[in-house]
Design an enzyme around this catalytic site. Sequence first.
Site: not given
Length: 315
Positions: A270, A306, A36, A268
């Site tokens: 989410d 990163d 979430e 990905a």
Amino acid sequence: TPLVICFGEGLIALVPTTAGPLENCRSFHRSLAGAEWNVAIALASAGTRAAVVSRVGDDGFGRFLRAELEAHGVDASAVVTDPDAPTGLYVKELEARPDGSIDGLMHYYRRGSAAAALSPESLRTPEAAHLLADAALVHTTGITPALSATARAAQDELFSSPGSSSDPLPGPFRVSFDLNWRPALWRGREEEARTLLSDYMARADIVQCSAADAEDLLGTGDPDRLRAMFPAPRHLVVTRADGAVAFDGDERAEAPAVDAPVVETIGAGDAFAAGFLAGVLAELSLAGCLARAHRLATRALTTTRDHVDGALSVR
Ligand code: KDG
């Protein structure tokens, strides 16, 4: 502009810098996780107002998670700091497959976490009530009710009609549910999970799931069969590796996955969910919602961890 509230646990992810058994891993990359929370960050990055209702520990990890939300423009005013319980975390164990790809196993360290103490009161703090009164949509997943009985009770309230309670939540808001089936959180309670999560799927306004999760939990990942099982939610989206199928009432749209060089699969799913929600809130066509979902997912897939320092680096 419409506000989306994301309700669930923020976690720290510790991902080893090398593949292999954890006993051999000396260094780990730390990032933000939690389905979430990823959705909230992806929404805010896409220009949709987003807030998180949650709890973190009074520790460095909790401070990091809160700072990440704020850095990405997510409203963290309803994230409570628990003086006693720690911030939850998971550790990933990476295994190099013979074909050169990397498989990851998640180890959760979240029992008794600050977010496991989410409860109906968490939705009634002055900050949460203020946000709920303003929310167009509340987004949650099948992970949150697995955390504890009190977290589940809070989630139940989000899905029940305001008229059925003596102390109704501020609203009205639409409810978005992403199945996110995590068998590791439901061991020995699979039947309960099946009943509960199907009930949430039947009651939400917007439902998203992967075909693999639906297949595992509900016995089918076929989008048309799932639509027949869940006719009530206005929007239903089923994702597969090769693309997604979405329904809006009687309308059906299908979009192949975007071909992109994959750098990082973390987060990905989410990001896809967030893109679809942003599309619905912007009142795009169904095809437009899928296109926005694929755009955000592709951005997550092709961005290295990163570069975003964990912003999208989850799963
Ligand atoms: O969707 C990504 C999630 O799996 C990851 O963030 C961890 O929320 C998480 C969970 O509980 O599995």
